[in-house]
Every structure is written in structure tokens, then in C-alpha cells.
Design an enzyme around this catalytic site. Sequence first.
Site, short mmCIF file in Angstrom:
data_model
loop_
_atom_site.label_atom_id
_atom_site.label_comp_id
_atom_site.label_asym_id
_atom_site.label_seq_id
_atom_site.Cartn_x
_atom_site.Cartn_y
_atom_site.Cartn_z
N TYR A 76 -15.15 -4.24 7.40
CA TYR A 76 -14.28 -3.27 7.77
C TYR A 76 -13.14 -3.35 9.11
CZ TYR A 76 -10.39 0.38 7.65
OH TYR A 76 -9.38 1.45 7.49
N GLY A 79 -1.26 7.15 0.04
CA GLY A 79 -1.72 7.74 1.35
C GLY A 79 -0.26 7.48 2.08
N ILE A 80 -0.80 6.98 3.54
CA ILE A 80 -0.43 6.65 4.49
C ILE A 80 1.01 5.95 4.36
CG2 ILE A 80 -0.05 5.28 7.18
CD1 ILE A 80 -3.47 6.05 6.53
N GLY A 81 1.03 4.75 3.40
CA GLY A 81 2.28 3.77 3.22
C GLY A 81 3.22 4.81 1.90
N GLY A 114 1.39 -1.39 -0.40
CA GLY A 114 0.21 -0.12 0.18
C GLY A 114 0.86 0.82 -0.50
#
Length: 281
Positions: free
Chosen positions: A157, A14-16, A10
Site C-alpha cells: 500500500y 467514505g472520503i469520495g 471511489g
Amino acid sequence: MARRTIVITGASDGIGAAAARALAEDGHEVVVVGRSPEKTSAVARELGADFFVADFARLAEVRSLAAQLRDRYERIDVLANNAGGIMADRQVSEDGHELTFQVNHLAPFLLTTLLLDRLEESHASVVSTSSAAHRLFSDFHVDDLESERSYAPNTAYGNAKLAVNLFTRELDRRYRAAGISAAAFHPGVVATNFAATSTSSMRVMYQTVLSRFLTSSAKGADTLVWLATTTPGVDWQPGSYYVKRKVATTHPLVSDPRLAADLWERSVEMVAADGAPGAAA
Ligand SMILES: NC(=O)c1ccc[n+]([C@@H]2O[C@H](COP(=O)([O-])OP(=O)(O)OC[C@H]3O[C@@H](n4cnc5c(N)ncnc54)[C@H](OP(=O)(O)O)[C@@H]3O)[C@@H](O)[C@H]2O)c1
């Protein structure tokens, strides 16, 4: 600090991607893994890093990713299982699994177990991106991991991230003595592409003007970067769940060792269900 080889899934967004940038800037060898070839190669090019592409909706691609990583890297110091997200209506993958559960839990479970010997040799840390949703939205039943009895995007989720926390506990129980250190963390509520293709009510918070009030990706990546670059057993407690670099409370089910063991065994069967070589443990 010694240069570490850090595989981040990922990492195309985003965060990755933010974690990959921070870690590359610190001088580490970052391995960028994503789903979109265009996005993944762009991040890798920016960082001068290697990249690999795999869609976790297809377990065959996870097996191929594991084989490529094994061939390419003699050491993997950190495996950051960060890819994931919330889905729309219930979908079943070509492997026969509910998609939220497969992408967030089964695929990283398979990747990790296929790399176990390499991770042991490297005394690696396995850092998994969980979510506070595992406490807020889950309704976890180990006999309904595929959400066949009832499905809602938020619940699926939450359940998948609860599975990520149980996996972290069980990985720690099974492999700490062999040299693997596992941790899970919640990144905060971070302005990313999260929920962009979901029918969840969360989409409004992430994909409208409201996202201005959320945490930046760079801040959301902070705990991942910290776990990846510090010393387990000294700076952080293996088997634990972190929020903002501090041990945090999990859903009570995460503390049930029989449930964690049961989920592990069921996950082994689920990833091996098509007869292909499955998890090594
Ligand atoms: N944002 C938040 O507030 C928040 C809060 C708690 C937890 N999280 C978790 O943080 C992690 C990163 O999410 P994010 O917020 O950074 O969202 P994002 O911007 O949508 O990034 C998600 C990453 O996961 C990859 N990915 C998604 N589905 C995939 C699949 N089927 N196969 C392989 N890779 C896949 C994406 O790849 P492509 O872009 O190449 O498709 C992308 O690199 C996720 O595990 C998410 O559940 C996020």
C-alpha cells in the site's frame, strides 16, 4: 464560482462519497464512479448525479469507463482519482498485476492517460488521493513494482501511494504547459470502510471501536474539495502533495525526476501489456 464537472472515483463510500456530497451541495456537476453498483447508484440518486461503475481490478473496465466518460462529457474540469485501498494476501489481477498496485496506481494512471486530450481541452485539475503511508510504510523498488520479491499489505500500500505521488509529479512535468494541473493529498486518518477486507494490522484501527477516534469522512474530504474548487497556480502549487490544505513533505524518492519518468514509462507498458489499446502517452 463557475459550475465545474467533477469526476470522482471511489465516490460510492467514505472520503469520495463525502467529497461528492459537499461538491454537489456547492452546485457542481458531480460524476459518481464506484465499484459496487448498489452503493454507487444510491449515492448518485441521493445527489441527482450521473454514475458509472468500474472495478479497477479489471483494466478492461477502466478502458470502458474512460470511453463512457469521453462520450458523455465534453468538459471534465476535475478528475479526482480517489478509489483505492489496502489489500489482504498478495493477489494478482486478471491483467497480471499485483492488486494493490493496480487498484491504487495503474488503474488511475490508465484512466487519466486515456482522458488526456479531454483534460487538456478542459484545463483540468487531476487530484489524486495519496496517503501518509507512502512515507511510513513504503519500500519502493522500481524493478519490483509487482512485489514479487517480498509482499506485506502495508508495504504494498505504501509503495502504491508512493507511485501515486510520483505520477502526480510526472503528470505535472509532462502536461502542465498543456493546461493540466496535478496534485496529490493525504486525507488524514479517516473513519471509513478502509482496510475492511485487509489482513493489515491497520484493520484494527479502522474497523473496531477505535474508529470513533478517527477523523470524519466529511473532514477527510476537505482537502480534495478544496483542490477541486480552487485555482491551481494561485491557490495551490501544481505537482505538489498536500495535507490539510498545506504543501507537505513527501518521501525523498518522490523528488527524483528520473524515477518519476521511469515509473511513467513502465506504467505505460504495464497497462498495454495485454495488447489492448493502452495509455495515450
Ligand atoms: N481512510 C483513511 O484513513 C485513508 C488515509 C489515507 C488515504 N486513504 C485513501 O483514501 C481513498 C478513499 O478511501 P476511503 O478511506 O474512503 O475507503 P472506503 O470507504 O473503503 O472507500 C473506498 C472507495 O474506493 C472504491 N474502490 C475500492 N476498490 C476498488 C476497485 N477495485 N475498483 C474500483 N473502486 C474501488 C470503493 O468502491 P465500492 O465501495 O463501490 O467497492 C469506495 O468507493 C483511498 O484511495 C484510500 O487509500 C484513506
